[in-house]
Design a protein around this motif. Structure first.
Motif, PDB file in Angstrom:
ATOM      1  N   PRO A  93       0.819  -1.199   0.000  1.00 17.24           N
ATOM      2  CA  PRO A  93       0.000   0.000   0.000  1.00 17.24           C
ATOM      3  C   PRO A  93       0.856   1.255   0.000  1.00 17.24           C
ATOM      4  CG  PRO A  93      -0.004  -1.019   2.168  1.00 17.24           C
ATOM      5  CD  PRO A  93       0.727  -1.950   1.242  1.00 17.24           C
ATOM      6  N   ALA A  94       0.389   2.274  -0.685  1.00 23.65           N
ATOM      7  CA  ALA A  94       1.094   3.548  -0.726  1.00 23.65           C
ATOM      8  C   ALA A  94       0.920   4.261   0.607  1.00 23.65           C
ATOM      9  CB  ALA A  94       0.550   4.408  -1.853  1.00 23.65           C
ATOM     10  N   PRO A  95       2.021   4.800   1.156  1.00 26.94           N
ATOM     11  CA  PRO A  95       1.879   5.538   2.403  1.00 26.94           C
ATOM     12  C   PRO A  95       1.178   6.864   2.136  1.00 26.94           C
ATOM     13  CG  PRO A  95       4.124   5.690   1.596  1.00 26.94           C
ATOM     14  CD  PRO A  95       3.401   4.763   0.685  1.00 26.94           C
ATOM     15  N   PRO A  96       0.505   7.426   3.125  1.00 26.46           N
ATOM     16  CA  PRO A  96      -0.163   8.706   2.919  1.00 26.46           C
ATOM     17  C   PRO A  96       0.856   9.826   2.712  1.00 26.46           C
ATOM     18  CG  PRO A  96      -0.286   8.046   5.224  1.00 26.46           C
ATOM     19  CD  PRO A  96       0.323   6.897   4.464  1.00 26.46           C
ATOM     20  N   ALA A  97       0.458  10.868   2.017  1.00 25.60           N
ATOM     21  CA  ALA A  97       1.332  12.021   1.816  1.00 25.60           C
ATOM     22  C   ALA A  97       1.758  12.565   3.168  1.00 25.60           C
ATOM     23  CB  ALA A  97       0.605  13.094   1.017  1.00 25.60           C
ATOM     24  N   GLY A  98       3.006  12.991   3.257  1.00 24.06           N
ATOM     25  CA  GLY A  98       3.514  13.531   4.501  1.00 24.06           C
ATOM     26  C   GLY A  98       3.849  12.473   5.536  1.00 24.06           C
ATOM     27  N   SER A  99       3.811  11.177   5.131  1.00 23.38           N
ATOM     28  CA  SER A  99       4.149  10.114   6.085  1.00 23.38           C
ATOM     29  C   SER A  99       5.638  10.146   6.374  1.00 23.38           C
ATOM     30  CB  SER A  99       3.752   8.751   5.510  1.00 23.38           C
ATOM     31  OG  SER A  99       4.499   8.480   4.350  1.00 23.38           O
ATOM     32  N   GLN A 100       6.041   9.434   7.385  1.00 25.14           N
ATOM     33  CA  GLN A 100       7.439   9.389   7.782  1.00 25.14           C
ATOM     34  C   GLN A 100       8.287   8.935   6.607  1.00 25.14           C
ATOM     35  OE1 GLN A 100       8.379  10.663  10.462  1.00 25.14           O
ATOM     36  NE2 GLN A 100      10.496  10.093  10.560  1.00 25.14           N
ATOM     37  N   PRO A 101       9.327   9.686   6.227  1.00 27.62           N
ATOM     38  CA  PRO A 101      10.160   9.306   5.100  1.00 27.62           C
ATOM     39  C   PRO A 101      10.894   7.996   5.340  1.00 27.62           C
ATOM     40  CG  PRO A 101      10.650  11.545   5.829  1.00 27.62           C
ATOM     41  CD  PRO A 101       9.722  10.933   6.825  1.00 27.62           C
ATOM     42  N   SER A 102      11.329   7.373   4.238  1.00 33.87           N
ATOM     43  CA  SER A 102      12.158   6.184   4.338  1.00 33.87           C
ATOM     44  C   SER A 102      13.510   6.610   4.895  1.00 33.87           C
ATOM     45  CB  SER A 102      12.289   5.539   2.957  1.00 33.87           C
ATOM     46  OG  SER A 102      12.856   6.458   2.059  1.00 33.87           O
ATOM     47  N   GLY A 109      16.043   7.729   3.721  1.00 31.99           N
ATOM     48  CA  GLY A 109      16.672   8.872   3.075  1.00 31.99           C
ATOM     49  C   GLY A 109      16.165  10.182   3.649  1.00 31.99           C
ATOM     50  N   SER A 110      16.229  11.223   2.836  1.00 27.40           N
ATOM     51  CA  SER A 110      15.885  12.552   3.324  1.00 27.40           C
ATOM     52  C   SER A 110      14.562  13.066   2.779  1.00 27.40           C
ATOM     53  CB  SER A 110      17.013  13.512   2.939  1.00 27.40           C
ATOM     54  OG  SER A 110      17.200  13.490   1.533  1.00 27.40           O
ATOM     55  N   GLY A 111      13.755  12.200   2.196  1.00 33.69           N
ATOM     56  CA  GLY A 111      12.484  12.652   1.639  1.00 33.69           C
ATOM     57  C   GLY A 111      11.438  11.567   1.745  1.00 33.69           C
ATOM     58  N   ASP A 112      10.369  11.730   0.957  1.00 36.27           N
ATOM     59  CA  ASP A 112       9.328  10.711   0.890  1.00 36.27           C
ATOM     60  C   ASP A 112       9.799   9.582  -0.028  1.00 36.27           C
ATOM     61  OD1 ASP A 112       7.660  12.187   2.543  1.00 36.27           O
ATOM     62  OD2 ASP A 112       6.539  13.091   0.890  1.00 36.27           O
ATOM     63  N   PRO A 113       9.252   8.378   0.144  1.00 35.95           N
ATOM     64  CA  PRO A 113       9.693   7.246  -0.675  1.00 35.95           C
ATOM     65  C   PRO A 113       9.355   7.415  -2.157  1.00 35.95           C
ATOM     66  CG  PRO A 113       8.443   6.490   1.239  1.00 35.95           C
ATOM     67  CD  PRO A 113       8.297   7.969   1.172  1.00 35.95           C
ATOM     68  N   GLY A 114      10.323   7.065  -2.961  1.00 32.68           N
ATOM     69  CA  GLY A 114      10.135   6.978  -4.403  1.00 32.68           C
ATOM     70  C   GLY A 114      10.517   5.572  -4.826  1.00 32.68           C
ATOM     71  N   GLN A 115      10.094   5.193  -6.015  1.00 32.99           N
ATOM     72  CA  GLN A 115      10.536   3.914  -6.575  1.00 32.99           C
ATOM     73  C   GLN A 115      10.989   4.184  -7.992  1.00 32.99           C
ATOM     74  OE1 GLN A 115       7.169   1.353  -6.178  1.00 32.99           O
ATOM     75  NE2 GLN A 115       6.059   2.248  -7.886  1.00 32.99           N
ATOM     76  N   TRP A 116      11.881   3.348  -8.475  1.00 37.91           N
ATOM     77  CA  TRP A 116      12.433   3.604  -9.803  1.00 37.91           C
ATOM     78  C   TRP A 116      12.337   2.391 -10.698  1.00 37.91           C
ATOM     79  CZ3 TRP A 116      16.451   0.479 -11.206  1.00 37.91           C
ATOM     80  CH2 TRP A 116      17.221  -0.096 -10.187  1.00 37.91           C
ATOM     81  N   GLN A 117      12.471   2.681 -11.993  1.00 32.80           N
ATOM     82  CA  GLN A 117      12.565   1.628 -12.994  1.00 32.80           C
ATOM     83  C   GLN A 117      13.578   2.084 -14.030  1.00 32.80           C
ATOM     84  OE1 GLN A 117       8.402   1.881 -14.251  1.00 32.80           O
ATOM     85  NE2 GLN A 117       9.126   2.298 -16.314  1.00 32.80           N
ATOM     86  N   LEU A 118      14.213   1.116 -14.670  1.00 36.65           N
ATOM     87  CA  LEU A 118      15.125   1.432 -15.762  1.00 36.65           C
ATOM     88  C   LEU A 118      14.294   1.886 -16.951  1.00 36.65           C
ATOM     89  CD1 LEU A 118      17.486  -1.651 -15.475  1.00 36.65           C
ATOM     90  CD2 LEU A 118      18.104   0.729 -15.013  1.00 36.65           C
ATOM     91  N   LEU A 119      14.667   3.011 -17.553  1.00 34.30           N
ATOM     92  CA  LEU A 119      13.914   3.485 -18.705  1.00 34.30           C
ATOM     93  C   LEU A 119      14.197   2.649 -19.944  1.00 34.30           C
ATOM     94  CD1 LEU A 119      14.057   7.341 -18.193  1.00 34.30           C
ATOM     95  CD2 LEU A 119      12.175   5.767 -17.712  1.00 34.30           C
ATOM     96  N   ASP A 120      15.441   2.166 -20.082  1.00 35.31           N
ATOM     97  CA  ASP A 120      15.789   1.293 -21.205  1.00 35.31           C
ATOM     98  C   ASP A 120      16.761   0.229 -20.705  1.00 35.31           C
ATOM     99  OD1 ASP A 120      16.385   0.005 -23.560  1.00 35.31           O
ATOM    100  OD2 ASP A 120      17.105   1.797 -24.593  1.00 35.31           O
ATOM    101  N   PRO A 121      16.233  -0.899 -20.231  1.00 40.90           N
ATOM    102  CA  PRO A 121      17.102  -1.946 -19.676  1.00 40.90           C
ATOM    103  C   PRO A 121      18.175  -2.428 -20.649  1.00 40.90           C
ATOM    104  CG  PRO A 121      14.812  -2.413 -19.161  1.00 40.90           C
ATOM    105  CD  PRO A 121      14.808  -1.256 -20.121  1.00 40.90           C
TER     106      PRO A 121
END
Length: 146
Positions: free
Chosen positions: A32-41, A43-55
């Motif tokens: 589940p997505a955490p609510p906006a303003g939830s405790q950051p992971s 790091g120094s911000g809110d959680p993000g996730q990434w994907q390779l644009l061109d594997p």
């Protein structure tokens, strides 16, 4: 309720395998997505996730990665500013954490957030290591399906 430990181990192993499959596909951490303003992971911000644009661009010699980052939490469809990625080299893997700037308190809709393209410059070539989203290291982000 299924309490068979063999089934639970299988679900955990399946979830872990999907997180490690980043080299050829987008990150597969779920949950589940955490609510906006939830405790950051971590790091120094809110959680993000990434994907390779061109594997296909990722070779053992590669020192540059083109990633698309999306905010994990509800944000009205906008990921916002991606903070400087944190890159950790460990034996057989490269762990990349992509936090995003925190949002102001408020209510946000929960459609998918956009992908923000970024370039990550590595200090050493990828080699034969797996690329892993740091978000996948937290077992709370794995989705095990029945």
């Amino acid at each position: 309720m299924d309490i068979n430990p063999v089934v639970h181990r299988w679900k955990f192993a399946a979830a872990l395998a999907t997180c490690v499959a980043v080299v050829v596909a987008l990150t597969a951490c779920g949950g589940p997505a955490p609510p906006a303003g939830s405790q950051p992971s971590a790091g120094s911000g809110d959680p993000g996730q990434w994907q390779l644009l061109d594997p296909s661009e990722v070779t053992p010699e590669a020192i540059t990665l083109q990633l698309g980052v999306s905010r994990v939490g509800c944000a009205g469809g906008a990921t916002g500013e991606v903070l400087k990625p944190q890159v950790t080299f460990e034996g057989g893997r490269i762990i990349i954490q992509t936090d995003v700037a925190p949002l102001p308190e408020g209510a946000y809709t929960c459609q998918s957030n956009d992908l923000v393209p970024i370039t990550v410059e590595l200090q050493e070539p990828v080699g034969n290591r797996e690329l892993l989203d740091a978000r996948c290291l937290d077992s709370n982000n794995w989705t095990a399906t029945t």
